[in-house]
Design an enzyme around this catalytic site. Structure first.
Site, PDB file in Angstrom:
ATOM      1  N   GLU A   1      56.929   8.266  85.058  1.00 30.99           N
ATOM      2  CA  GLU A   1      55.752   8.340  84.399  1.00 30.99           C
ATOM      3  C   GLU A   1      55.065   9.775  84.279  1.00 30.99           C
ATOM      4  OE1 GLU A   1      54.417   6.353  88.520  1.00 30.99           O
ATOM      5  OE2 GLU A   1      56.074   6.259  86.718  1.00 30.99           O
TER       6      GLU A   1
ATOM      7  N   ASP B   1      50.919  12.845  86.019  1.00 32.75           N
ATOM      8  CA  ASP B   1      51.303  11.739  86.521  1.00 32.75           C
ATOM      9  C   ASP B   1      50.434  10.755  86.176  1.00 32.75           C
ATOM     10  OD1 ASP B   1      53.427  10.083  88.456  1.00 32.75           O
ATOM     11  OD2 ASP B   1      51.376   9.373  88.767  1.00 32.75           O
TER      12      ASP B   1
END
Length: 350
Positions: free
Chosen positions: A275, A232
């Site tokens: 993301e 992430d």
């Protein structure tokens, strides 16, 4: 000359359904124009038969008229009907004038390939049925008159000419079929790629990742361990808030490309969502996966990704016999959550 004759229509590119109909129309008009021109010259010069020359000249003008109109309008449907009617009428005129003798009936077999290809199944059937009905009537007339059949040089020429025409026609159809098959194969590949690929990053999407993971899980044993990373981007929301979502998308695209460069050949990288990215590390123990994750984290931290200094947090998990697909990814997610809570820019095994 041929380059002029075979006009390329922008509205009918090579992958269009009507592309090959335009080609057959052009071929047919080239043949009929040449045929009428040759007969007109022969009837004038050799036989001085001006009435037949006038008839052939009319056919020549009609063929050229269709060609000129087709080049100007590109109307495939009308041109298909015009060419089919002209070819059918020409053949039936020859068959009836020869009364079916000298193997002239053989010419009628050329009508179905033209009619079905240009007009489709429904009207192709109708035109072909009409043509063969006329041929049946011609043969019936032969039976009534009880005329003997003669096999002269004209018979041989008819058989040769029609046979050559059939070979050329079916050679054309095979080219059209092969082209259509290749185009379909390319389209299927593109559709499959779209179904498996994340549109933004070009990586595998979530569905493809899950199917790949299921396949890898079936091959896991002591000699072939499997580890999973869940990555992430830290503080990615700030990039979207400060620079906008277009800039955020650009960062994700560049980061995705960088991740692919950092991975080994056997690793599978996919976008999990937002993301977040997932890496499947085949034949990789937890220890080796941790080493790889640390190297990736350090490399990303040293890079400037699309003008931004980024860091990533990573959760790593190795498959154990009690794991399912969800539990394996769930444990990696737990590791990622702990990495976030530990100040980010870190790798945690779960």
């Amino acid at each position: 000359m041929l380059r002029f004759w075979f006009k390329e229509f922008p509205q009918y590119p090579c992958d269009h359904t009507d592309y090959w109909r335009t080609r057959l129309i052009s071929y047919a008009l080239l043949v009929t124009t040449s045929y009428f021109l040759l007969l007109t010259i022969i009837n004038i010069v050799t036989f001085s038969n001006f009435s037949l020359a006038l008839l052939d000249g009319t056919g020549l003008l009609f063929s050229l008229g269709i060609f000129a109109w087709f080049r100007a309008t590109g109307n495939v449907t009308v041109a298909s009907w015009a060419v089919t009617i002209m070819v059918t009428a020409l053949i039936l005129l020859f068959v009836t004038s020869a009364k079916g003798y000298s193997h002239s009936l053989y010419w009628a077999t050329l009508v179905p390939p033209f009619a079905f290809f240009l007009l489709g199944r429904k009207f192709g059937t109708a035109v072909s049925t009409f043509t063969f009905f006329i041929c049946v009537l011609v043969v019936y007339k032969q039976m009534e008159t009880q005329q003997p059949g003669y096999f002269a040089f004209g018979s041989l020429l008819n058989v040769i000419e029609v046979s050559v025409a059939h070979i050329l026609l079916f050679r054309f159809y095979e080219q059209a079929r092969s082209s259509a098959y290749n185009t379909l194969a390319i389209r299927n590949t593109e559709i499959l790629q779209l179904a498996e690929t994340d549109k933004l990053t070009g990586l595998f999407n979530r569905e493809k990742l899950e199917s790949t993971l299921i396949t890898l899980l079936s091959k896991v044993d002591e000699q072939h361990p499997l580890s999973v990373m869940l990555l992430d981007v830290d503080h990615f929301k700030k990039i979207n808030d400060q620079y906008g979502h277009f800039e955020g998308d650009k960062v994700l695209r560049v980061l995705a490309k960088k991740l692919q460069e950092l991975m080994r050949e056997e690793d599978v990288v996919a976008r999990w969502g937002g993301e977040e990215f997932v890496v499947l590390c085949a034949t990789t123990s937890l220890e080796k996966a941790m080493q790889l994750a640390q190297r990736i984290r350090e490399d990303i931290a040293k890079q400037v990704i699309s003008g931004h200094a980024l860091t990533i947090s990573v959760g790593v998990a190795q498959y154990v016999p009690s794991d399912s697909l969800d539990s394996l990814l769930g444990r990696a997610d737990v590791g990622l959550y702990q990495a976030k809570n530990n100040g980010r820019n870190s790798v945690i095994a779960a």
